[in-house]
Motif scaffolding. Sequence first.
Motif, PDB file in Angstrom:
ATOM      1  N   ALA A  13      -6.989  -0.724  -0.934  1.00  0.00           N
ATOM      2  CA  ALA A  13      -7.205  -0.872   0.505  1.00  0.00           C
ATOM      3  C   ALA A  13      -7.431  -2.340   0.866  1.00  0.00           C
ATOM      4  O   ALA A  13      -6.914  -2.820   1.874  1.00  0.00           O
ATOM      5  CB  ALA A  13      -8.396  -0.024   0.943  1.00  0.00           C
ATOM      6  N   GLU A  14      -8.183  -3.029   0.044  1.00  0.00           N
ATOM      7  CA  GLU A  14      -8.430  -4.451   0.306  1.00  0.00           C
ATOM      8  C   GLU A  14      -7.138  -5.262   0.216  1.00  0.00           C
ATOM      9  O   GLU A  14      -6.870  -6.121   1.062  1.00  0.00           O
ATOM     10  CB  GLU A  14      -9.451  -4.986  -0.695  1.00  0.00           C
ATOM     11  N   ASN A  15      -6.315  -4.969  -0.785  1.00  0.00           N
ATOM     12  CA  ASN A  15      -5.029  -5.667  -0.921  1.00  0.00           C
ATOM     13  C   ASN A  15      -4.127  -5.408   0.284  1.00  0.00           C
ATOM     14  O   ASN A  15      -3.474  -6.324   0.794  1.00  0.00           O
ATOM     15  CB  ASN A  15      -4.321  -5.254  -2.208  1.00  0.00           C
ATOM     16  N   ILE A  16      -4.092  -4.154   0.720  1.00  0.00           N
ATOM     17  CA  ILE A  16      -3.254  -3.820   1.869  1.00  0.00           C
ATOM     18  C   ILE A  16      -3.794  -4.499   3.131  1.00  0.00           C
ATOM     19  O   ILE A  16      -3.021  -5.033   3.932  1.00  0.00           O
ATOM     20  CB  ILE A  16      -3.152  -2.285   2.044  1.00  0.00           C
ATOM     21  N   ALA A  17      -5.114  -4.493   3.302  1.00  0.00           N
ATOM     22  CA  ALA A  17      -5.713  -5.144   4.472  1.00  0.00           C
ATOM     23  C   ALA A  17      -5.369  -6.636   4.486  1.00  0.00           C
ATOM     24  O   ALA A  17      -5.022  -7.194   5.529  1.00  0.00           O
ATOM     25  CB  ALA A  17      -7.226  -4.940   4.478  1.00  0.00           C
ATOM     26  N   GLN A  18      -5.445  -7.257   3.338  1.00  0.00           N
ATOM     27  CA  GLN A  18      -5.083  -8.673   3.263  1.00  0.00           C
ATOM     28  C   GLN A  18      -3.621  -8.878   3.635  1.00  0.00           C
ATOM     29  O   GLN A  18      -3.273  -9.817   4.360  1.00  0.00           O
ATOM     30  CB  GLN A  18      -5.355  -9.217   1.861  1.00  0.00           C
ATOM     31  N   GLU A  19      -2.767  -7.981   3.159  1.00  0.00           N
ATOM     32  CA  GLU A  19      -1.340  -8.071   3.484  1.00  0.00           C
ATOM     33  C   GLU A  19      -1.109  -7.900   4.986  1.00  0.00           C
ATOM     34  O   GLU A  19      -0.274  -8.582   5.576  1.00  0.00           O
ATOM     35  CB  GLU A  19      -0.553  -7.010   2.698  1.00  0.00           C
ATOM     36  N   VAL A  20      -1.875  -7.019   5.604  1.00  0.00           N
ATOM     37  CA  VAL A  20      -1.760  -6.805   7.050  1.00  0.00           C
ATOM     38  C   VAL A  20      -2.081  -8.104   7.794  1.00  0.00           C
ATOM     39  O   VAL A  20      -1.337  -8.513   8.700  1.00  0.00           O
ATOM     40  CB  VAL A  20      -2.691  -5.659   7.510  1.00  0.00           C
ATOM     41  N   PHE A  21      -3.154  -8.763   7.409  1.00  0.00           N
ATOM     42  CA  PHE A  21      -3.530  -9.996   8.106  1.00  0.00           C
ATOM     43  C   PHE A  21      -2.575 -11.149   7.784  1.00  0.00           C
ATOM     44  O   PHE A  21      -2.355 -12.016   8.631  1.00  0.00           O
ATOM     45  CB  PHE A  21      -4.984 -10.362   7.801  1.00  0.00           C
ATOM     46  N   ILE A  22      -2.003 -11.127   6.617  1.00  0.00           N
ATOM     47  CA  ILE A  22      -0.967 -12.130   6.299  1.00  0.00           C
ATOM     48  C   ILE A  22       0.234 -11.921   7.214  1.00  0.00           C
ATOM     49  O   ILE A  22       0.799 -12.883   7.753  1.00  0.00           O
ATOM     50  CB  ILE A  22      -0.560 -12.059   4.813  1.00  0.00           C
ATOM     51  N   ILE A  62      -0.511   0.987   8.662  1.00  0.00           N
ATOM     52  CA  ILE A  62       0.141   2.266   8.350  1.00  0.00           C
ATOM     53  C   ILE A  62       1.462   2.020   7.632  1.00  0.00           C
ATOM     54  O   ILE A  62       1.743   2.649   6.605  1.00  0.00           O
ATOM     55  CB  ILE A  62       0.341   3.100   9.640  1.00  0.00           C
ATOM     56  N   TYR A  63       2.282   1.107   8.145  1.00  0.00           N
ATOM     57  CA  TYR A  63       3.569   0.810   7.500  1.00  0.00           C
ATOM     58  C   TYR A  63       3.382   0.285   6.083  1.00  0.00           C
ATOM     59  O   TYR A  63       4.067   0.726   5.154  1.00  0.00           O
ATOM     60  CB  TYR A  63       4.377  -0.201   8.325  1.00  0.00           C
ATOM     61  N   ILE A  64       2.458  -0.625   5.904  1.00  0.00           N
ATOM     62  CA  ILE A  64       2.247  -1.205   4.564  1.00  0.00           C
ATOM     63  C   ILE A  64       1.669  -0.151   3.619  1.00  0.00           C
ATOM     64  O   ILE A  64       2.033  -0.093   2.445  1.00  0.00           O
ATOM     65  CB  ILE A  64       1.360  -2.466   4.647  1.00  0.00           C
ATOM     66  N   SER A  65       0.804   0.717   4.124  1.00  0.00           N
ATOM     67  CA  SER A  65       0.256   1.802   3.292  1.00  0.00           C
ATOM     68  C   SER A  65       1.370   2.745   2.837  1.00  0.00           C
ATOM     69  O   SER A  65       1.434   3.132   1.665  1.00  0.00           O
ATOM     70  CB  SER A  65      -0.801   2.594   4.069  1.00  0.00           C
ATOM     71  N   TYR A  66       2.258   3.122   3.758  1.00  0.00           N
ATOM     72  CA  TYR A  66       3.377   3.988   3.396  1.00  0.00           C
ATOM     73  C   TYR A  66       4.292   3.303   2.380  1.00  0.00           C
ATOM     74  O   TYR A  66       4.779   3.941   1.438  1.00  0.00           O
ATOM     75  CB  TYR A  66       4.162   4.431   4.629  1.00  0.00           C
ATOM     76  N   ASN A  67       4.517   2.019   2.568  1.00  0.00           N
ATOM     77  CA  ASN A  67       5.319   1.278   1.583  1.00  0.00           C
ATOM     78  C   ASN A  67       4.652   1.311   0.219  1.00  0.00           C
ATOM     79  O   ASN A  67       5.314   1.461  -0.810  1.00  0.00           O
ATOM     80  CB  ASN A  67       5.528  -0.171   2.028  1.00  0.00           C
ATOM     81  N   HIS A  68       3.346   1.178   0.212  1.00  0.00           N
ATOM     82  CA  HIS A  68       2.599   1.239  -1.055  1.00  0.00           C
ATOM     83  C   HIS A  68       2.812   2.603  -1.729  1.00  0.00           C
ATOM     84  O   HIS A  68       3.080   2.678  -2.922  1.00  0.00           O
ATOM     85  CB  HIS A  68       1.108   0.993  -0.806  1.00  0.00           C
ATOM     86  N   PHE A  69       2.678   3.687  -0.942  1.00  0.00           N
ATOM     87  CA  PHE A  69       2.858   5.029  -1.496  1.00  0.00           C
ATOM     88  C   PHE A  69       4.267   5.234  -2.043  1.00  0.00           C
ATOM     89  O   PHE A  69       4.455   5.799  -3.122  1.00  0.00           O
ATOM     90  CB  PHE A  69       2.541   6.106  -0.458  1.00  0.00           C
TER      91      PHE A  69
END
Length: 169
Positions: A32-41, A63-70
């Motif tokens: 979650a922290e990695n995705i949050a950082q990616e969102v702000f980037i 949401i988009y980055i989380s789905y990409n992660h999955f």
Amino acid sequence: MIVVVTFEEVFKNNYTYVFKHIMQKVKDPEIAENIAQEVFIQLYKTNWQEIDNHKAWLIKTAIYISYNHFRTEKRHQARVTKVGSIVEFQDVQTLDDKYIRKEEIEDVRKSMDELNEQDKKLLLLRYSGLKYKEIAKILEVETTAIGTMLVRAQNKFKKIYIKNREELK
């Protein structure tokens, strides 16, 4: 009145909200922290000053980055499973092959032990790659006799080998 907001303020005001939203999806704080950082980037890379509702944009991107992660994780697991099953199959096949090979070697050795010394030497020298002339010199016989001697030794070996294999059945 236009309010000027810095990126740092947007980050401080929204990071916890975005992080919690992502945690509801991924259930792993590190991811979650990695995705949050990616969102702000992603926000920083866009023209973020022109975005009216930062919170909505951040959640949509999260949401988009989380789905990409999955999706990425699912593909990765499929590859790992595929490679694992191939390796497992190869290991089983290799163990079977090794066992069969070992049995065959034992059968050949047992059959070779039943031959007389001259026939053993003749077969070993020939299947070691030596030519008739070299074998004749080592065994101290005529080169012309090697062919006949070799055929006889092969036939004796074959009979013994077949007899031994039939006894095992």
